[in-house]
Design a protein around this motif. Structure first.
Motif, mmCIF file in Angstrom:
data_model
loop_
_atom_site.group_PDB
_atom_site.id
_atom_site.type_symbol
_atom_site.label_atom_id
_atom_site.label_comp_id
_atom_site.label_asym_id
_atom_site.label_seq_id
_atom_site.Cartn_x
_atom_site.Cartn_y
_atom_site.Cartn_z
ATOM 1 N N CYS A 100 0.862 -1.177 0.000
ATOM 2 C CA CYS A 100 0.000 0.000 0.000
ATOM 3 C C CYS A 100 0.902 1.232 0.000
ATOM 4 O O CYS A 100 1.511 1.556 1.025
ATOM 5 C CB CYS A 100 -0.919 -0.004 1.210
ATOM 6 S SG CYS A 100 -2.005 1.440 1.320
ATOM 7 N N ALA A 101 1.012 1.881 -1.158
ATOM 8 C CA ALA A 101 1.810 3.106 -1.272
ATOM 9 C C ALA A 101 0.948 4.296 -0.887
ATOM 10 O O ALA A 101 -0.162 4.443 -1.403
ATOM 11 C CB ALA A 101 2.339 3.258 -2.686
ATOM 12 N N THR A 161 3.634 6.372 14.109
ATOM 13 C CA THR A 161 4.475 7.054 15.089
ATOM 14 C C THR A 161 5.414 6.104 15.811
ATOM 15 O O THR A 161 6.570 6.450 16.061
ATOM 16 C CB THR A 161 3.620 7.795 16.122
ATOM 17 O OG1 THR A 161 2.711 6.883 16.715
ATOM 18 C CG2 THR A 161 2.855 8.930 15.455
ATOM 19 N N ASP A 162 4.938 4.891 16.131
ATOM 20 C CA ASP A 162 5.816 3.975 16.876
ATOM 21 C C ASP A 162 5.843 2.565 16.299
ATOM 22 O O ASP A 162 6.422 1.664 16.912
ATOM 23 C CB ASP A 162 5.401 3.927 18.349
ATOM 24 C CG ASP A 162 3.995 3.385 18.549
ATOM 25 O OD1 ASP A 162 3.507 3.422 19.696
ATOM 26 O OD2 ASP A 162 3.373 2.947 17.562
ATOM 27 N N ALA A 176 4.227 -4.464 8.104
ATOM 28 C CA ALA A 176 5.376 -3.610 8.347
ATOM 29 C C ALA A 176 5.284 -2.417 7.392
ATOM 30 O O ALA A 176 4.495 -2.429 6.444
ATOM 31 C CB ALA A 176 6.678 -4.378 8.117
ATOM 32 N N ARG A 177 6.088 -1.400 7.642
ATOM 33 C CA ARG A 177 6.091 -0.261 6.740
ATOM 34 C C ARG A 177 7.515 0.226 6.526
ATOM 35 O O ARG A 177 8.384 0.070 7.394
ATOM 36 C CB ARG A 177 5.193 0.861 7.281
ATOM 37 C CG ARG A 177 5.705 1.524 8.524
ATOM 38 C CD ARG A 177 4.730 2.550 9.057
ATOM 39 N NE ARG A 177 5.371 3.323 10.105
ATOM 40 C CZ ARG A 177 5.929 4.509 9.918
ATOM 41 N NH1 ARG A 177 5.873 5.101 8.734
ATOM 42 N NH2 ARG A 177 6.521 5.145 10.909
ATOM 43 N N ASP A 178 7.710 0.791 5.351
ATOM 44 C CA ASP A 178 8.981 1.409 5.002
ATOM 45 C C ASP A 178 8.723 2.905 4.904
ATOM 46 O O ASP A 178 8.128 3.376 3.923
ATOM 47 C CB ASP A 178 9.488 0.842 3.672
ATOM 48 C CG ASP A 178 10.855 1.371 3.281
ATOM 49 O OD1 ASP A 178 11.246 2.448 3.770
ATOM 50 O OD2 ASP A 178 11.521 0.722 2.471
ATOM 51 N N SER A 179 9.150 3.653 5.910
ATOM 52 C CA SER A 179 8.844 5.082 5.943
ATOM 53 C C SER A 179 9.574 5.841 4.839
ATOM 54 O O SER A 179 9.119 6.896 4.407
ATOM 55 C CB SER A 179 9.196 5.669 7.314
ATOM 56 O OG SER A 179 10.572 5.484 7.596
ATOM 57 N N TYR A 183 3.365 -2.900 4.000
ATOM 58 C CA TYR A 183 3.375 -4.240 3.404
ATOM 59 C C TYR A 183 2.654 -5.215 4.333
ATOM 60 O O TYR A 183 2.912 -5.233 5.538
ATOM 61 C CB TYR A 183 4.807 -4.724 3.197
ATOM 62 C CG TYR A 183 5.653 -3.810 2.352
ATOM 63 C CD1 TYR A 183 6.483 -2.860 2.950
ATOM 64 C CD2 TYR A 183 5.622 -3.885 0.964
ATOM 65 C CE1 TYR A 183 7.260 -2.012 2.173
ATOM 66 C CE2 TYR A 183 6.400 -3.038 0.186
ATOM 67 C CZ TYR A 183 7.212 -2.107 0.799
ATOM 68 O OH TYR A 183 7.979 -1.269 0.027
ATOM 69 N N LEU A 184 1.792 -6.035 3.762
ATOM 70 C CA LEU A 184 1.123 -7.087 4.521
ATOM 71 C C LEU A 184 1.596 -8.427 3.957
ATOM 72 O O LEU A 184 1.216 -8.809 2.844
ATOM 73 C CB LEU A 184 -0.394 -6.971 4.407
ATOM 74 C CG LEU A 184 -1.189 -7.979 5.227
ATOM 75 C CD1 LEU A 184 -0.969 -7.731 6.730
ATOM 76 C CD2 LEU A 184 -2.680 -7.913 4.902
ATOM 77 N N GLN A 185 2.456 -9.093 4.701
ATOM 78 C CA GLN A 185 2.939 -10.412 4.319
ATOM 79 C C GLN A 185 1.975 -11.445 4.874
ATOM 80 O O GLN A 185 1.756 -11.508 6.092
ATOM 81 C CB GLN A 185 4.352 -10.656 4.873
ATOM 82 C CG GLN A 185 4.918 -12.018 4.549
ATOM 83 C CD GLN A 185 5.156 -12.222 3.070
ATOM 84 O OE1 GLN A 185 5.634 -11.319 2.376
ATOM 85 N NE2 GLN A 185 4.825 -13.397 2.566
ATOM 86 N N MET A 186 1.404 -12.253 3.987
ATOM 87 C CA MET A 186 0.391 -13.226 4.380
ATOM 88 C C MET A 186 0.936 -14.626 4.122
ATOM 89 O O MET A 186 1.178 -14.992 2.960
ATOM 90 C CB MET A 186 -0.894 -12.992 3.594
ATOM 91 C CG MET A 186 -1.419 -11.570 3.726
ATOM 92 S SD MET A 186 -3.008 -11.317 2.894
ATOM 93 C CE MET A 186 -2.517 -11.523 1.181
#
Length: 127
Positions: free
Chosen positions: A22-23, A54-55, A71-74, A80-83
Motif C-alpha cells: 500500500c503506497a 508514530t511507533d 510492516a512499513r517502510d517510511s 506491506y502485509l505479508q500473508m
C-alpha cells in the motif's frame, strides 16, 4: 489529499503466501494508523491488521495472528502485509485503509469510520 495505491494479491493454494503493498501519499504531520480490511463474498468488511506511523505498534485480528505480518517502510511511504499459511477463509477483497486517530476502526470492524481507502485487491486461496 491522502491517496492509497495497492498492489499485490492474486491466487494461491492453501498454505501459500502472498504480499500486499500500500503506497501512501498526501499525509500531513501527525498520527496515522495504516492497515487492511477485507471483505469475503456475502460478508461484511472486517479489520485485518494495522500499524502506527508514530511507533510502528501493530494490531492483528485473531483470525490472522501468527500468519500475517504488517510492516512499513517510511522511506518509501509504503506498508506491506505479508500473508503466510493462507487458508481458504482468507479469500476476499483486501482494502488498504488509514485512520488519522486510532486503531479502533480496525479493531471494531468499523469501516464506516474510515475515510481513505485503496482501490482493493482480490486474494483467492483455493486448491
Amino acid at each position: 489529499q491522502v491517496q492509497l495505491v495497492e498492489s499485490g494479491g492474486g491466487s494461491v493454494q492453501p498454505g501459500g503466501s502472498l504480499r500486499l503493498s500500500c503506497a501512501t501519499s498526501g499525509f500531513t504531520n501527525g498520527y496515522y494508523a495504516i492497515g487492511w480490511f477485507r471483505q469475503a463474498p456475502g460478508k461484511g468488511r472486517e479489520g485485518v491488521a494495522c500499524i502506527s506511523t508514530t511507533d510502528d505498534s501493530t494490531y492483528y485480528a485473531d483470525s490472522v495472528k501468527g500468519r500475517f505480518t504488517l510492516a512499513r517502510d517510511s522511506t518509501k511511504n509504503t506498508a506491506y502485509l505479508q500473508m503466510n499459511s493462507l487458508k481458504p477463509e482468507d479469500t476476499g477483497v483486501y482494502y488498504c485503509a488509514t485512520d488519522h486517530a486510532s486503531f479502533r476502526p480496525f479493531i471494531n470492524n468499523d469501516w464506516l469510520q474510515i475515510y481513505y481507502w485503496g482501490q482493493g485487491t482480490q486474494v483467492t486461496v483455493s486448491s
